[in-house]
Design an enzyme around this catalytic site. Structure first.
Site, short mmCIF file in Angstrom:
data_model
loop_
_atom_site.label_atom_id
_atom_site.label_comp_id
_atom_site.label_asym_id
_atom_site.label_seq_id
_atom_site.Cartn_x
_atom_site.Cartn_y
_atom_site.Cartn_z
N LYS A 248 20.25 1.64 27.06
CA LYS A 248 20.79 0.33 27.35
C LYS A 248 19.67 -0.54 27.92
O LYS A 248 18.69 0.03 28.40
CB LYS A 248 21.94 0.44 28.33
CG LYS A 248 21.52 1.10 29.67
CD LYS A 248 22.36 0.66 30.79
CE LYS A 248 21.90 -0.62 31.39
NZ LYS A 248 20.83 -0.51 32.42
N LYS B 276 26.00 12.23 34.80
CA LYS B 276 26.14 12.66 36.19
C LYS B 276 27.29 13.68 36.27
O LYS B 276 28.35 13.47 35.67
CB LYS B 276 26.43 11.47 37.11
CG LYS B 276 25.22 10.52 37.21
CD LYS B 276 25.47 9.41 38.18
CE LYS B 276 24.41 8.33 38.07
NZ LYS B 276 23.31 8.43 39.01
N GLU C 211 23.71 -0.70 45.53
CA GLU C 211 22.32 -0.23 45.60
C GLU C 211 21.61 -0.93 46.75
O GLU C 211 21.93 -2.09 47.05
CB GLU C 211 21.59 -0.56 44.31
CG GLU C 211 22.17 0.10 43.09
CD GLU C 211 21.27 -0.14 41.88
OE1 GLU C 211 20.36 0.68 41.67
OE2 GLU C 211 21.46 -1.14 41.18
N ASP D 281 23.35 -5.64 33.22
CA ASP D 281 22.55 -4.45 33.56
C ASP D 281 23.45 -3.28 33.96
O ASP D 281 23.15 -2.13 33.64
CB ASP D 281 21.60 -4.80 34.71
CG ASP D 281 20.67 -3.66 35.08
OD1 ASP D 281 20.16 -2.99 34.16
OD2 ASP D 281 20.45 -3.42 36.29
N HIS E 142 27.63 0.92 32.79
CA HIS E 142 28.01 1.99 33.72
C HIS E 142 29.43 1.81 34.27
O HIS E 142 30.23 2.74 34.26
CB HIS E 142 27.04 2.06 34.91
CG HIS E 142 25.60 2.20 34.50
ND1 HIS E 142 25.19 2.93 33.42
CD2 HIS E 142 24.45 1.71 35.05
CE1 HIS E 142 23.87 2.87 33.32
NE2 HIS E 142 23.40 2.14 34.29
N LYS F 97 22.71 -5.34 44.08
CA LYS F 97 21.44 -4.84 44.63
C LYS F 97 21.28 -5.37 46.05
O LYS F 97 21.88 -6.35 46.43
CB LYS F 97 20.28 -5.31 43.76
CG LYS F 97 20.34 -4.73 42.35
CD LYS F 97 18.96 -4.47 41.78
CE LYS F 97 19.02 -3.92 40.37
NZ LYS F 97 19.13 -2.46 40.30
C1 BG6 Z 1 20.07 1.34 35.53
C2 BG6 Z 1 19.87 -0.11 35.89
O1 BG6 Z 1 20.77 1.45 34.33
O2 BG6 Z 1 20.80 1.99 36.56
C3 BG6 Z 1 19.17 -0.24 37.23
O3 BG6 Z 1 19.10 -0.73 34.88
C4 BG6 Z 1 19.90 0.55 38.29
O4 BG6 Z 1 19.07 -1.61 37.61
C5 BG6 Z 1 20.16 1.98 37.83
O5 BG6 Z 1 19.11 0.54 39.47
C6 BG6 Z 1 21.05 2.70 38.80
O6 BG6 Z 1 21.14 4.04 38.43
P1 BG6 Z 1 21.40 5.16 39.53
O7 BG6 Z 1 21.56 6.42 38.75
O8 BG6 Z 1 20.18 5.15 40.42
O9 BG6 Z 1 22.63 4.74 40.26
#
Ligand code: BG6
Length: 492
Positions: free
Chosen positions: A145, A179, A213, A232, A237, A340
């Site tokens: 993606k 996961k 995040e 994103d 997700h 974020k």
């Molecule tokens: C990615 C995004 O797909 O997933 C990022 O592009 C993001 O911006 C990341 O930080 C988060 O993944 P995880 O597994 O660290 O939660």
């Protein structure tokens, strides 16, 4: 263990390869999950970068692996598997023949072509693989993606790659599906009588899905400013998590049936019309603040914008109220949120059940809380069921929340599972169930597009939130209007 294979990573010098793919392959190597003689062929556009490639990899492994995972002897073994080559994807010259010759030494092996490059290069890369006769029956294409920018561009990319690889050989990655706890969602739902009986609008008040995040741009400013949090994170997700929570039980457990059920959920999402966007969606952008104990700059500053530039209005936070218009979920709100530079790093799903229908205990027993099931994917992998119970230290009945807590990280005594390792090895073994079908991508974009159109038309400016907070106040108001509030990671 899988059969010996070759993996070609296009974009071997990029962020994804260095942060995720090579650490995942290194883990697979030291956990003895890579067969001997596996080859990791990585391409860099620049010959100088290819020459010092192994040096770059060792630095990345040291930065991105857990402290106890890296060791010199392991690295000495792992580096023998890496074959860096210089190759400009867009130039159809002798470099492609070199790649073909290198691969041709082991013609019968499974080949994984991993496109860790911007989607604009997917088509040309597949074309050159085809023209250099490098696509065999045993070749699989793995794409990352974001697949496109909207429904039209995603369809164009999917059509382009489909000219060279059949759908059954295309593996679209959403690493959240790799996961462990995410896979556990299906086990939880479909192998426990108690939950399946309660999994609908009659028993569930609402669902929250949050991925917060603490990181900011992490050197990906150019990419991120073009996409923002909705494209994103939410388009992929969060919608995938929503699908796994909301889908009907498939008649069999395989990739086709699971994908078909997920598509039905995506198609049942109630469209948020452009004119309703501010009623159901909140978007925010972080300004300077304190994350952990560290002072961090505003998004615009991280982006490198100065006072004369038109400030970017890319969202770094998004919260949505979503409905699924079908029999099971009629009128149950799903609240989705991601951002974020938030207060803590956490990914969790909260299933809030309805309150009991009759208050049997009097006021002295204390306030009743409805049951919740909290499924946490990060930082720990846990499932927690919150019940009401009597306070055992009191003679009279005093109610208090008590939790049944299952901590998978403790149970397995091992480092957090590595989603990329799992997915790469699944692609090698031809296990398709954790990958995404073209129609899922399309259905997700068709639902996302009107939201973006609404923002583009809307006169409401983006809301700022201080880094280190839980996002804009408007996100709290979105739930407060429904007499609800967010559960903030770990504070349930
Ligand atoms: C990615 C995004 O797909 O997933 C990022 O592009 C993001 O911006 C990341 O930080 C988060 O993944 P995880 O597994 O660290 O939660």
């Amino acid at each position: 263990m899988v059969d010996v294979f070759d993996i070609v990573i296009f974009g071997g010098g990029g962020d994804l390869s260095q942060r995720k793919l090579l650490p995942a392959l290194y883990r697979a190597y030291y956990l003895n999950e890579l067969p001997q003689h596996t080859r990791i062929i990585t391409t860099c556009r620049n010959a100088e970068k290819a020459n010092i490639y192994r040096h770059t990899v060792v630095e990345s492994l040291q930065s991105y692996l857990n402290k106890d995972e890296f060791s010199e002897p392991r690295w000495q073994g792992f580096k023998q598997l890496i074959f860096p080559i210089a190759l400009d994807i867009t130039q159809r010259d002798y470099q492609w023949e070199q790649l073909h010759d290198l691969l041709g030494k082991h013609l019968s092996r499974r080949r994984i072509y991993y496109l860790a490059v911007p989607p604009a290069l997917f088509g040309i890369c597949c074309k050159h693989l085809h023209e250099s006769l490098s696509i065999t029956d045993k070749s699989r294409l793995v794409v990352e993606k974001p697949l496109g920018y909207n429904a039209v561009s995603a369809e164009a990319i999917n059509s382009e790659i489909a000219s060279y690889f059949p759908e059954s050989c295309i593996y679209r990655i959403d690493h959240y599906l790799g996961k462990e706890t995410v896979q556990n969602l299906l086990a939880l739902r479909f192998s426990n009588f108690i939950f399946e009986q309660l999994w609908d609008a009659k028993s569930i008040d609402h669902v929250q899905i949050s991925i917060s995040e603490t990181v900011g741009l992490e050197g990906r400013a150019g990419f991120y400013d073009e996409v923002g949090a909705l494209r994103d994170m939410l388009q992929n997700h969060l919608l995938q998590l929503l699908c796994l929570i909301a889908m009907e039980p498939p008649n069999k457990m395989n990739s086709k049936t699971v994908q078909a059920e997920k598509i039905k959920v995506l198609e049942a999402l109630r469209v948020i019309k452009p004119e309703e966007v501010n009623l159901h969606c909140v978007r925010g952008q972080y300004c300077a603040g304190v994350c952990g104990n560290e002072k961090v700059p505003a998004y615009l500053q991280e982006l490198g914008q100065n006072a004369n530039d038109k400030p970017s209005d890319t969202e770094t936070f998004v919260a949505l109220r979503v409905y699924i218009d079908n029999w099971r979920w009629s009128q149950v709100p799903f609240y989705l949120r991601t951002g974020k530079r938030l207060k803590s790093q956490c990914a969790e799903i909260v299933i809030q059940f309805k309150a009991v229908s009759h208050q049997l205990f009097d006021e002295k027993a204390g306030a009743m809380q409805a049951n919740k099931l909290v499924i946490r994917l990060q930082p720990e992998e846990t499932m927690e069921l919150i019940l009401m119970a009597k306070n055992m230290d009191r003679r009279d009945i005093q109610l208090q929340p008590a939790s049944l807590n299952l901590n998978f990280t403790e149970v397995h005594h091992q480092c957090q599972s590595d989603a990329y390792k799992r997915l790469i090895l699944d692609a090698v073994a031809d296990k398709t169930s954790l990958f995404i079908h073209r129609r899922e991508v399309q259905a997700a974009w068709l639902w996302i597009d009107p939201i973006i159109a609404g923002w583009q038309k809307s006169a409401v400016p983006i809301t700022l939130y201080p880094a280190g907070s839980w996002g804009p106040i408007d996100a709290d108001e979105l739930l407060a209007r429904d007499h609800r509030y967010w559960f903030n990671g770990g504070e349930v």
